[in-house]
Design a protein around this motif. Structure first.
Motif, PDB file in Angstrom:
ATOM      1  N   ARG A  33    -111.567-101.652 -15.416  1.00 38.77           N
ATOM      2  CA  ARG A  33    -112.806-101.511 -16.197  1.00 38.77           C
ATOM      3  C   ARG A  33    -113.648-102.784 -16.199  1.00 38.77           C
ATOM      4  NH1 ARG A  33    -112.099-103.662 -21.379  1.00 38.77           N
ATOM      5  NH2 ARG A  33    -113.452-102.210 -22.462  1.00 38.77           N
ATOM      6  N   ARG A  34    -114.931-102.583 -16.497  1.00 39.81           N
ATOM      7  CA  ARG A  34    -115.915-103.666 -16.669  1.00 39.81           C
ATOM      8  C   ARG A  34    -115.991-104.611 -15.474  1.00 39.81           C
ATOM      9  NH1 ARG A  34    -115.781-100.200 -19.799  1.00 39.81           N
ATOM     10  NH2 ARG A  34    -115.882-100.319 -22.062  1.00 39.81           N
ATOM     11  N   ILE A  51    -117.926-100.916 -11.651  1.00 41.07           N
ATOM     12  CA  ILE A  51    -117.672 -99.712 -10.823  1.00 41.07           C
ATOM     13  C   ILE A  51    -118.511 -98.537 -11.329  1.00 41.07           C
ATOM     14  CG2 ILE A  51    -115.943 -98.042 -10.067  1.00 41.07           C
ATOM     15  CD1 ILE A  51    -113.856-100.213 -10.114  1.00 41.07           C
ATOM     16  N   ARG A  96    -121.303 -98.602 -12.994  1.00 40.03           N
ATOM     17  CA  ARG A  96    -122.708 -98.854 -12.652  1.00 40.03           C
ATOM     18  C   ARG A  96    -122.987 -98.477 -11.193  1.00 40.03           C
ATOM     19  NH1 ARG A  96    -127.138-101.523 -14.131  1.00 40.03           N
ATOM     20  NH2 ARG A  96    -126.265-102.448 -16.013  1.00 40.03           N
ATOM     21  N   THR A 118    -123.826 -85.030 -20.338  1.00 38.72           N
ATOM     22  CA  THR A 118    -123.415 -85.111 -21.741  1.00 38.72           C
ATOM     23  C   THR A 118    -122.418 -86.259 -21.817  1.00 38.72           C
ATOM     24  OG1 THR A 118    -121.669 -83.446 -21.391  1.00 38.72           O
ATOM     25  CG2 THR A 118    -123.775 -82.657 -22.241  1.00 38.72           C
ATOM     26  N   VAL A 119    -122.342 -86.917 -22.956  1.00 36.00           N
ATOM     27  CA  VAL A 119    -121.673 -88.219 -22.964  1.00 36.00           C
ATOM     28  C   VAL A 119    -120.514 -88.300 -23.952  1.00 36.00           C
ATOM     29  CG1 VAL A 119    -123.877 -89.289 -22.353  1.00 36.00           C
ATOM     30  CG2 VAL A 119    -123.178 -89.263 -24.734  1.00 36.00           C
TER      31      VAL A 119
HETATM   32  C1  COA Z   1    -117.302 -95.744 -19.594  1.00 44.89           C
HETATM   33  C2  COA Z   1    -116.659 -96.203 -18.304  1.00 44.89           C
HETATM   34  C3  COA Z   1    -116.915 -95.154 -17.212  1.00 44.89           C
HETATM   35  C4  COA Z   1    -117.312 -97.539 -17.897  1.00 44.89           C
HETATM   36  O1  COA Z   1    -116.789 -97.968 -16.653  1.00 44.89           O
HETATM   37  P1  COA Z   1    -116.852 -99.523 -16.192  1.00 44.89           P
HETATM   38  O2  COA Z   1    -116.603 -99.554 -14.730  1.00 44.89           O
HETATM   39  O3  COA Z   1    -115.999-100.322 -17.073  1.00 44.89           O
HETATM   40  O4  COA Z   1    -118.393 -99.867 -16.468  1.00 44.89           O
HETATM   41  P2  COA Z   1    -119.235-101.024 -15.756  1.00 44.89           P
HETATM   42  O5  COA Z   1    -118.369-102.235 -15.582  1.00 44.89           O
HETATM   43  O6  COA Z   1    -119.888-100.502 -14.537  1.00 44.89           O
HETATM   44  O7  COA Z   1    -120.323-101.278 -16.836  1.00 44.89           O
HETATM   45  C5  COA Z   1    -121.709-101.052 -16.621  1.00 44.89           C
HETATM   46  C6  COA Z   1    -122.430-101.409 -17.888  1.00 44.89           C
HETATM   47  O8  COA Z   1    -122.108-100.457 -18.898  1.00 44.89           O
HETATM   48  C7  COA Z   1    -121.555-101.150 -20.032  1.00 44.89           C
HETATM   49  N1  COA Z   1    -120.479-100.271 -20.564  1.00 44.89           N
HETATM   50  C8  COA Z   1    -119.424 -99.837 -19.897  1.00 44.89           C
HETATM   51  N2  COA Z   1    -118.692 -99.056 -20.682  1.00 44.89           N
HETATM   52  C9  COA Z   1    -119.305 -99.010 -21.859  1.00 44.89           C
HETATM   53  C10 COA Z   1    -119.018 -98.374 -23.100  1.00 44.89           C
HETATM   54  N3  COA Z   1    -117.933 -97.620 -23.248  1.00 44.89           N
HETATM   55  N4  COA Z   1    -119.888 -98.549 -24.105  1.00 44.89           N
HETATM   56  C11 COA Z   1    -120.990 -99.304 -23.949  1.00 44.89           C
HETATM   57  N5  COA Z   1    -121.312 -99.934 -22.803  1.00 44.89           N
HETATM   58  C12 COA Z   1    -120.473 -99.781 -21.777  1.00 44.89           C
HETATM   59  C13 COA Z   1    -121.030-102.436 -19.506  1.00 44.89           C
HETATM   60  O9  COA Z   1    -120.972-103.389 -20.531  1.00 44.89           O
HETATM   61  C14 COA Z   1    -122.051-102.766 -18.453  1.00 44.89           C
HETATM   62  O10 COA Z   1    -123.215-103.248 -19.090  1.00 44.89           O
HETATM   63  P3  COA Z   1    -124.265-104.236 -18.393  1.00 44.89           P
HETATM   64  O11 COA Z   1    -123.955-104.243 -16.934  1.00 44.89           O
HETATM   65  O12 COA Z   1    -125.572-103.596 -18.670  1.00 44.89           O
HETATM   66  O13 COA Z   1    -124.058-105.519 -19.071  1.00 44.89           O
HETATM   67  C15 COA Z   1    -115.136 -96.414 -18.457  1.00 44.89           C
HETATM   68  O14 COA Z   1    -114.900 -97.352 -19.484  1.00 44.89           O
HETATM   69  C16 COA Z   1    -114.371 -95.147 -18.775  1.00 44.89           C
HETATM   70  O15 COA Z   1    -113.851 -94.502 -17.868  1.00 44.89           O
HETATM   71  N6  COA Z   1    -114.267 -94.757 -20.076  1.00 44.89           N
HETATM   72  C17 COA Z   1    -113.541 -93.571 -20.478  1.00 44.89           C
HETATM   73  C18 COA Z   1    -114.185 -92.279 -19.970  1.00 44.89           C
HETATM   74  C19 COA Z   1    -115.641 -92.191 -20.381  1.00 44.89           C
HETATM   75  O16 COA Z   1    -115.990 -92.373 -21.534  1.00 44.89           O
HETATM   76  N7  COA Z   1    -116.502 -91.878 -19.409  1.00 44.89           N
HETATM   77  C20 COA Z   1    -117.918 -91.692 -19.643  1.00 44.89           C
HETATM   78  C21 COA Z   1    -118.122 -90.231 -19.591  1.00 44.89           C
HETATM   79  S1  COA Z   1    -119.640 -89.710 -20.223  1.00 44.89           S
END
Ligand code: COA
Length: 432
Positions: free
Chosen positions: A117-118, A121, A123, A144-145
């Motif tokens: 994570r973070r 990926i 993005r 939907t989120v």
């Molecule tokens: C949400 C999720 C997909 C993010 O994946 P990630 O690869 O860690 O995200 P990234 O590193 O690409 O982050 C991109 C941006 O989003 C932000 N971000 C990532 N997850 C976030 C969250 N849960 N809440 C708020 N911001 C978030 C990051 O801070 C980053 O911000 P910036 O680049 O503008 O500073 C991952 O944490 C996940 O799989 N979560 C559980 C499933 C889920 O909720 N999926 C979303 C379905 S709608």
């Protein structure tokens, strides 16, 4: 409307390159291949679910067949066959005011392994989806989120909201008219078929709604493994002419301390006309031995409020539900109808470029609109997020103006409000 098959579009080369730079491989997954099982298991893990049984994997294979499935793989991971990130997408029809539709790139299954994570990926994947959609000429993307804090940064905004209801049935007391027609309990297979048919027949009158798919109705009707399927019950409403006008999928949870205080959950209630709506809600509210009715994912404008004696017997919470992202301003503006005429120059900022520019909007009452790029000073300015928020007519430009998110004169904002108002309340009736 001819629907584009999202699988025919190439993977976005920028995303491929960005992820390769971090040592990841970005590739499509064939739903029929052995790669599908670890792919769908990774999605279940991402959404905090239990590991899937083989039966659930097969059910999921059937549900997402036809979608574009994309995984991110780490060749150095302990289990390189399981993707470290997933996304699935397809093109559907988004309902718009005027009972029109526009092709929409639906995005689902966005997960990144907690071990990766973070690192950017998500993005890379989401931006890749948007570029693929725009490259395919799709005007709008939607999702939907799980959390409301993730997608604004990609230009999405909530355009349709939903409500969750908890009703004390003894206090509520039914005061609606006595509906005509007939109610019948049906088995889950019949329930699925009628939910599917009714959704399709009625979705045009709900801006923000999208096409359903058989696997979704199988899950709601209790036919998919792993969803408490035996608890699901179904009732249909048939009008005096013998036409099925409504369907209710519900479950009942008993109260161990009080036999007469069970909770009935409205899993899905769909109606084609007022009689069916009234009959199914009355069935739920007057069900014997039930003291509480819960109903998630209802409209923000439920007539139900006006069919009970005590509106305070219902606790209603509102939540953003359908997030949209405009990719092609002229196509999105031309797709819907407008409630009043308007001629305005609207400046849209979009850091990803798709919608950026000053657009001359010519909107015609009871007709379509056009948007053309112009080189002029804008009457109103907003970001691509606000444009998405107002697209369905469920969020007023004046609300966003007061919130400081749209700039311009009050007159120009009022003109936009009148033009974008929708005669039908925006409402997406499903999760995807
Ligand atoms: C949400 C999720 C997909 C993010 O994946 P990630 O690869 O860690 O995200 P990234 O590193 O690409 O982050 C991109 C941006 O989003 C932000 N971000 C990532 N997850 C976030 C969250 N849960 N809440 C708020 N911001 C978030 C990051 O801070 C980053 O911000 P910036 O680049 O503008 O500073 C991952 O944490 C996940 O799989 N979560 C559980 C499933 C889920 O909720 N999926 C979303 C379905 S709608």
């Amino acid at each position: 409307m001819a629907t584009l098959d999202a699988r025919t579009l190439p993977l976005d080369p920028t995303t491929t390159q960005t992820l390769a730079g971090s040592g990841f491989e970005y590739r499509e997954v064939d739903v029929r291949s052995a790669e599908f099982s670890p792919f769908t298991r990774a999605i279940a893990r991402g959404f905090l679910g239990e590991d899937l049984t083989d039966e659930q994997v097969e059910s999921s294979r059937e549900r997402v067949g036809g979608r574009r499935l994309t995984g991110v793989y780490d060749p150095h991971a302990a289990d390189p066959a399981t993707p470290v990130a997933t996304v699935d997408s397809w093109v559907t029809a988004l309902s718009l005011p005027g009972r029109r539709t526009v092709p929409m790139w639906a995005i689902s299954g966005v997960t990144v392994s907690p071990t990766r994570r973070r690192r950017g990926i998500a993005r890379a994947m989401v931006e890749g989806e948007l570029r693929a959609a725009a490259g395919g000429g799709v005007a709008v993307a939607g999702l939907t989120v799980s959390e409301a804090t993730i997608y604004s940064r990609f230009g999405f905004a909530p355009a349709a909201f939903s409500t969750d209801w908890t009703i004390d049935t003894r206090r509520a007391r039914w005061t609606g008219p006595m509906p005509g027609g007939r109610l019948d309990a049906v088995d889950r297979e019949r329930l699925r078929a009628e939910l599917e048919a009714l959704h399709d027949r009625t979705r045009a009158s709900h801006p923000g709604d999208i096409e359903g798919w058989t696997g979704l109705w199988r899950r709601i009707a209790g036919l998919a493994p792993g969803y408490d399927e035996r608890k699901v019950r179904g009732v249909l409403h048939t009008d005096d002419a013998g036409v099925v006008r409504g369907a209710l999928a519900y479950s009942i949870t008993q109260n161990d301390d009080d036999n007469a205080a069970a909770t009935l959950t409205v899993l899905h209630l769909v109606s084609d006309g007022g009689d069916a709506y009234r009959a199914l809600w009355r069935f739920a509210l007057e069900h014997d031995l039930v003291a509480t009715v819960t109903a998630p994912l209802r409209s923000v404008d439920e007539p139900l409020r006006w069919m009970i004696a005590d509106q305070r017997a219902a606790r209603v919470t509102t939540r953003e539900h359908h997030w949209l992202r405009v990719l092609d301003v002229p196509a999105a503006i031309a797709a819907r109808t407008y409630s009043a005429p308007a001629a305005l120059a609207v400046g849209v900022s979009d850091h990803l470029g798709f919608a950026h520019g000053v657009w001359r909007l010519e909107l015609h009452d009871e007709g379509n609109g056009t948007a053309q790029p112009i080189d002029a000073v804008a009457d109103l300015t907003m970001s691509v997020n606000e444009l998405a928020a107002i697209l369905l007519g469920g969020v007023r430009a004046s609300t966003l103006h007061t919130a400081g998110r749209i700039e311009g004169s009050r007159d120009a904002v009022a003109t936009l409000d009148r033009a974008f108002a929708s005669p039908d309340t925006p409402y997406l009736r499903i999760w995807y």
